[in-house]
Design a protein around this motif. Structure first.
Motif, PDB file in Angstrom:
ATOM      1  N   PRO A 271       0.812  -1.220   0.000  1.00 53.08           N
ATOM      2  CA  PRO A 271       0.000   0.000   0.000  1.00 53.08           C
ATOM      3  C   PRO A 271       0.845   1.271   0.000  1.00 53.08           C
ATOM      4  N   ILE A 272       0.448   2.211  -0.841  1.00 50.52           N
ATOM      5  CA  ILE A 272       1.059   3.547  -0.865  1.00 50.52           C
ATOM      6  C   ILE A 272      -0.065   4.572  -0.958  1.00 50.52           C
ATOM      7  N   ARG A 273       0.240   5.798  -0.564  1.00 52.20           N
ATOM      8  CA  ARG A 273      -0.741   6.865  -0.651  1.00 52.20           C
ATOM      9  C   ARG A 273      -0.300   7.897  -1.696  1.00 52.20           C
ATOM     10  N   VAL A 274      -1.265   8.403  -2.462  1.00 58.99           N
ATOM     11  CA  VAL A 274      -1.017   9.464  -3.440  1.00 58.99           C
ATOM     12  C   VAL A 274      -2.129  10.494  -3.308  1.00 58.99           C
ATOM     13  N   LYS A 275      -1.793  11.749  -3.560  1.00 54.11           N
ATOM     14  CA  LYS A 275      -2.825  12.785  -3.551  1.00 54.11           C
ATOM     15  C   LYS A 275      -3.638  12.767  -4.832  1.00 54.11           C
ATOM     16  N   ARG A 276      -2.969  12.489  -5.938  1.00 54.13           N
ATOM     17  CA  ARG A 276      -3.628  12.515  -7.242  1.00 54.13           C
ATOM     18  C   ARG A 276      -3.054  11.387  -8.074  1.00 54.13           C
ATOM     19  N   MET A 344      12.513  10.292 -14.261  1.00 58.04           N
ATOM     20  CA  MET A 344      13.717   9.538 -14.606  1.00 58.04           C
ATOM     21  C   MET A 344      14.861   9.843 -13.639  1.00 58.04           C
ATOM     22  N   ASP A 345      14.861  11.081 -13.127  1.00 56.58           N
ATOM     23  CA  ASP A 345      15.932  11.478 -12.206  1.00 56.58           C
ATOM     24  C   ASP A 345      15.595  11.211 -10.748  1.00 56.58           C
ATOM     25  N   ALA A 346      14.363  10.735 -10.482  1.00 57.25           N
ATOM     26  CA  ALA A 346      13.897  10.614  -9.102  1.00 57.25           C
ATOM     27  C   ALA A 346      14.656   9.516  -8.353  1.00 57.25           C
ATOM     28  N   LYS A 347      14.851   9.744  -7.057  1.00 64.06           N
ATOM     29  CA  LYS A 347      15.471   8.753  -6.189  1.00 64.06           C
ATOM     30  C   LYS A 347      14.447   8.315  -5.141  1.00 64.06           C
ATOM     31  N   PRO A 348      14.612   7.124  -4.571  1.00 67.03           N
ATOM     32  CA  PRO A 348      13.650   6.645  -3.569  1.00 67.03           C
ATOM     33  C   PRO A 348      13.486   7.634  -2.423  1.00 67.03           C
ATOM     34  N   VAL A 349      12.226   7.871  -2.053  1.00 69.99           N
ATOM     35  CA  VAL A 349      11.923   8.787  -0.950  1.00 69.99           C
ATOM     36  C   VAL A 349      10.860   8.151  -0.081  1.00 69.99           C
ATOM     37  N   SER A 350      10.673   8.711   1.097  1.00 69.93           N
ATOM     38  CA  SER A 350       9.621   8.231   1.985  1.00 69.93           C
ATOM     39  C   SER A 350       8.267   8.649   1.441  1.00 69.93           C
ATOM     40  N   ALA A 352       5.956  10.322   2.988  1.00 69.82           N
ATOM     41  CA  ALA A 352       5.701  11.722   3.332  1.00 69.82           C
ATOM     42  C   ALA A 352       6.392  12.661   2.359  1.00 69.82           C
ATOM     43  N   GLU A 353       7.641  12.334   1.997  1.00 65.71           N
ATOM     44  CA  GLU A 353       8.359  13.163   1.033  1.00 65.71           C
ATOM     45  C   GLU A 353       7.703  13.087  -0.339  1.00 65.71           C
ATOM     46  N   ALA A 367       7.081   4.128 -10.097  1.00 62.17           N
ATOM     47  CA  ALA A 367       8.354   3.973  -9.371  1.00 62.17           C
ATOM     48  C   ALA A 367       8.134   3.679  -7.888  1.00 62.17           C
ATOM     49  N   ARG A 368       6.945   3.998  -7.378  1.00 62.98           N
ATOM     50  CA  ARG A 368       6.659   3.753  -5.967  1.00 62.98           C
ATOM     51  C   ARG A 368       5.919   2.429  -5.742  1.00 62.98           C
ATOM     52  N   LEU A 369       5.435   1.812  -6.801  1.00 61.59           N
ATOM     53  CA  LEU A 369       4.693   0.553  -6.644  1.00 61.59           C
ATOM     54  C   LEU A 369       5.657  -0.595  -6.403  1.00 61.59           C
ATOM     55  N   ARG A 370       5.296  -1.448  -5.441  1.00 60.03           N
ATOM     56  CA  ARG A 370       6.111  -2.627  -5.158  1.00 60.03           C
ATOM     57  C   ARG A 370       5.211  -3.828  -4.918  1.00 60.03           C
ATOM     58  N   SER A 371       5.624  -4.944  -5.469  1.00 61.87           N
ATOM     59  CA  SER A 371       4.894  -6.178  -5.243  1.00 61.87           C
ATOM     60  C   SER A 371       5.103  -6.648  -3.811  1.00 61.87           C
TER      61      SER A 371
END
Length: 711
Positions: A271-276, A344-350, A352-353, A367-371
């Motif tokens: 589970p992850i949260r997104v605003k949009r 493409m330039d993004a790095k892993p973040v929490s 909240a970040e 990039a934030r989705l994980r099985s």
């Protein structure tokens, strides 16, 4: 004895499998969402969308599809389901078309859980309403619990017949941009402070951009522009969003706060949260929303181009609308490319970040989705990397992979047991939702062994994605853009499993990695430049069914004015125009006509050739044959050069510019070594899709005006 035991075990397994049966009746009727005038639709069981069909893992699905159309074939594809190839439902590729007045029974095991959907793969019937939802529950229930479970099918709706929509797109009409209020004009650029961007685009020979192709009359959730879903304060709702639109991306956003994503394209994700959340056509997302203590709260699906939205309301009481999504800046190319570059330039973040830095118009959160579990493929399997470039011409509406439509180069031969890594590169300014039948692929964006499994992926403008899948289910499987009109225009391929003895170009060894830059040719191969398949390497060649056609369209464009009439009658397919041009000058002492009957061959948006005959009664001229080239110069100036059978040369320039959303101006000049100089300039005022007012000055026939028409 062993055979008897195996037979008994198989019989016991079959007996324990629950058979779940449905009947789907496909018929034509008048239909519209509430508040709109009715139009022709193709419904399933009398509605749009069709019913939700529900299963549990371990069931056997038995679905009878009844074609009650009078004179149309139909089909149903079970989107996202892993099933036997013959049950995939693609007419002419995996499954026979369902003829009028007949019934086809599909039967297949249900092997995996999630939110999926079904739709026609015949012509443009999906746009007409042939679609519905599928919910499959795990044997032991959902891993992430919710108090209520709701399906939300998103779609786009137009009163226009889908075939006319396709024809409008194929002729390069700007009508839909005008209808949506997204016409790019000189005054619009000035108001937006984007004149530099406007002329830089024209200098680069790029036509006006738009995020969405079609101007729709409504955007729908479960067949309505607004729906209310039951839910009590404090309850958690699982909303199964299915983007079943023909050509609309949607931004999902809830007035209650961030959405919690718990599944994507069926499989569960951490589970992850997104605003949009941006969801492309054919994608599904399961999201969790908690009903607040009081009030009615909106979960809104806004079209990516900002031309409308559908509303889902939860709770009761005072309404709390979701925030508006900022409209796109179509004058700035950078605004379309920035999100892809940032990603493409993004790095892993929490989390909240990620929430704090989420842009107002985000890309999908791949990039934030994980099985929840490892999706790694066996290391010992042989591997190939295929490069597939999304290519196309928005004005002519030719869409392709590696510069070739499905009709020109439709087959990608593969071998069971290999791993295919696809490097997907977008050379266009459109988003493309790419869907693979019969397989899940891993989305490779830095998640390692927890890379998520999906069956559809958004390929943003001028960006790239990397996916991989194991070729583990023999047959012929489509891979295509799920923007319906792009698929219909040629952005389709078939992954075709070959005989066990077949080898791909080069030597395929266990654990090896072969790179094929143009579909299935090695760098340095003579065929690699064109991307064609060496027939010596190709064993089984499937039929393309409804997808390998190259449709013909008739267009009539012209004007009737007080001093002249001009225009063109065209018969067009993807690469060829067969046309008749006319010019008739009258009303003075120099009545004259000139008619060209010709064939033009399209090579790319900037270059084409022409061969034809010219018939005229102009002074000192006679009928003749001619050949020439058409070339687009910087600033979108059209030029041509022709040589005729009498030894005369004709060259010319033409330019049009949109001043406002309705007003356009144009100028043309040409020189013929026989008839010398001729020029004209004028303006058009758009009335509707078919007609404009026009006025024009012509060097030989003076000033006049009248009506310009388009059919």
């Amino acid at each position: 004895m062993k055979t008897i035991i195996l037979f008994l075990l198989l019989s016991l397994t079959v007996a324990q499998s629950r058979v779940v049966e449905y009947d789907l009746h496909i018929s034509e009727q008048k239909w519209s969402p509430p508040g709109h005038r009715e139009a022709r639709a193709i419904t399933i069981n009398g509605g749009v969308p069709g019913p939700t069909i529900r299963f549990r893992v371990g069931d056997t699905a038995r679905i009878r599809v009844h074609n009650q159309l009078k004179d149309e074939d139909t089909s149903i594809h079970w989107h996202g389901l892993l099933l036997p190839n013959a049950q995939d439902g693609v007419p002419g590729v995996t499954t026979p078309s369902i003829l009028p007045g007949t019934t086809h029974t599909f039967e297949f095991p249900i092997t995996h859980a999630g939110t999926y959907w079904y739709h026609s793969h015949t012509g443009l019937q999906e746009q007409m309403g042939v679609l519905g939802s599928i919910v499959i529950l795990p044997k032991n229930g959902e891993p992430v619990k919710a108090d209520r479970d709701h399906v939300v099918v998103l779609s786009d709706w137009t009163r226009e017949h889908a075939d006319e929509v396709m024809r409008t797109l194929a002729r390069g009409s700007e009508w839909y941009a005008f209808k949506k209020g997204t016409t790019q004009s000189l005054t619009g650029a000035a108001k937006a402070g984007a004149l530099k961007d406007f002329f830089e685009r024209e200098k680069g020979r790029m036509p006006a951009m738009d995020i969405s192709d079609v101007g729709y009359d409504a955007f729908l959730a479960n067949g309505h522009e607004s729906i209310e879903l039951p839910g009590q304060p404090g309850e958690t709702l699982r909303l199964r969003f299915i983007n079943a639109a023909a050509s609309t991306y949607f931004y999902l956003q809830s007035a209650t706060g961030p959405l919690k994503i718990v599944a994507a394209d069926g499989p569960a994700v951490q589970p992850i949260r997104v605003k949009r959340l941006l969801t492309g056509m054919a994608e599904t997302y399961d999201v969790l929303v908690t009903v607040p203590a009081s009030g009615k709260w909106e979960v809104r699906a806004t079209s990516q181009d900002g031309s409308g939205h559908a509303s889902v309301w939860i709770g009761s009481g005072e309404e709390h609308p979701a925030p508006d999504v900022p409209k796109p800046d179509n004058y700035s190319m950078d605004s379309h490319l920035m999100a892809a570059m940032d990603e493409m330039d993004a790095k892993p973040v929490s989390e909240a970040e990620a929430l704090a830095s989420e842009p107002e118009r985000p890309l999908p959160p791949y990039a934030r989705l994980r099985s929840p579990h490892s999706t790694e493929l066996p290391a010992g399997l042989p591997r190939r990397t295929l490069t597939m470039r999304a290519t196309g011409d928005m004005e002519r509406y030719v869409w392709s992979f590696n510069g070739k439509t499905f009709a020109e180069d439709g087959i990608i031969p593969i071998k069971k047991g290999e791993v295919l890594r696809l490097e997907l590169i977008n050379d266009t300014m459109m988003h493309h939702p790419l869907h693979l039948h019969g397989h899940f692929f891993r989305v490779l964006m830095g998640q390692g062994k927890y890379s998520p499994l999906k069956h559809t992926i958004d390929l943003p403008p001028m960006a790239r994605r990397t996916i991989e899948f194991e070729a583990n289910d023999a047959g012929d499987w489509l891979f295509h853009c799920h923007l319906l009109y792009h698929m219909h225009a040629g952005m389709t391929r078939i992954f075709s499993y070959q005989d066990p003895s077949w080898q791909p170009p080069g030597k395929l060894k266990e654990g090896s990695n072969i790179v094929c830059n143009d579909i299935c040719c090695l760098p340095g191969d003579p065929d690699a430049k064109t991307g064609t398949v060496d027939p010596r390497q190709l064993g089984h060649v499937p039929h393309g069914g409804d997808h390998d056609h190259d449709p013909l369209y008739f267009f009539l464009d012209g004007s009737v004015q007080s001093h002249l009439s001009d225009g063109r009658l065209t018969l067009r397919n993807a690469r060829n125009d067969f046309y008749a041009d006319w010019f008739i000058g009258y009303g003075d002492d120099e009545d004259e006509y000139e008619v060209d009957v010709a064939w033009s061959r399209y090579f790319n948006p900037n270059f084409s050739t022409v061969l034809g005959g010219r018939f005229t009664d102009k002074d000192d001229e006679e009928n003749r044959a001619f050949a020439g080239v058409n070339y687009r110069l910087p600033y979108l100036v059209d030029s041509f050069a022709q040589l005729d059978s009498e030894g005369d040369v004709r060259v010319g320039l033409g330019k049009s510019i949109q001043v406002t959303d309705r007003l356009g101006v144009f100028a043309e000049i040409d020189y013929d070594t026989g008839s010398e100089w001729e020029w004209s300039a004028g303006a058009d005022w758009l009335l509707n899709k078919q007609f404009s007012l026009t006025t024009q000055y012509h060097s030989d026939h003076g000033f006049g005006g009248g009506i310009r028409f388009r059919f």
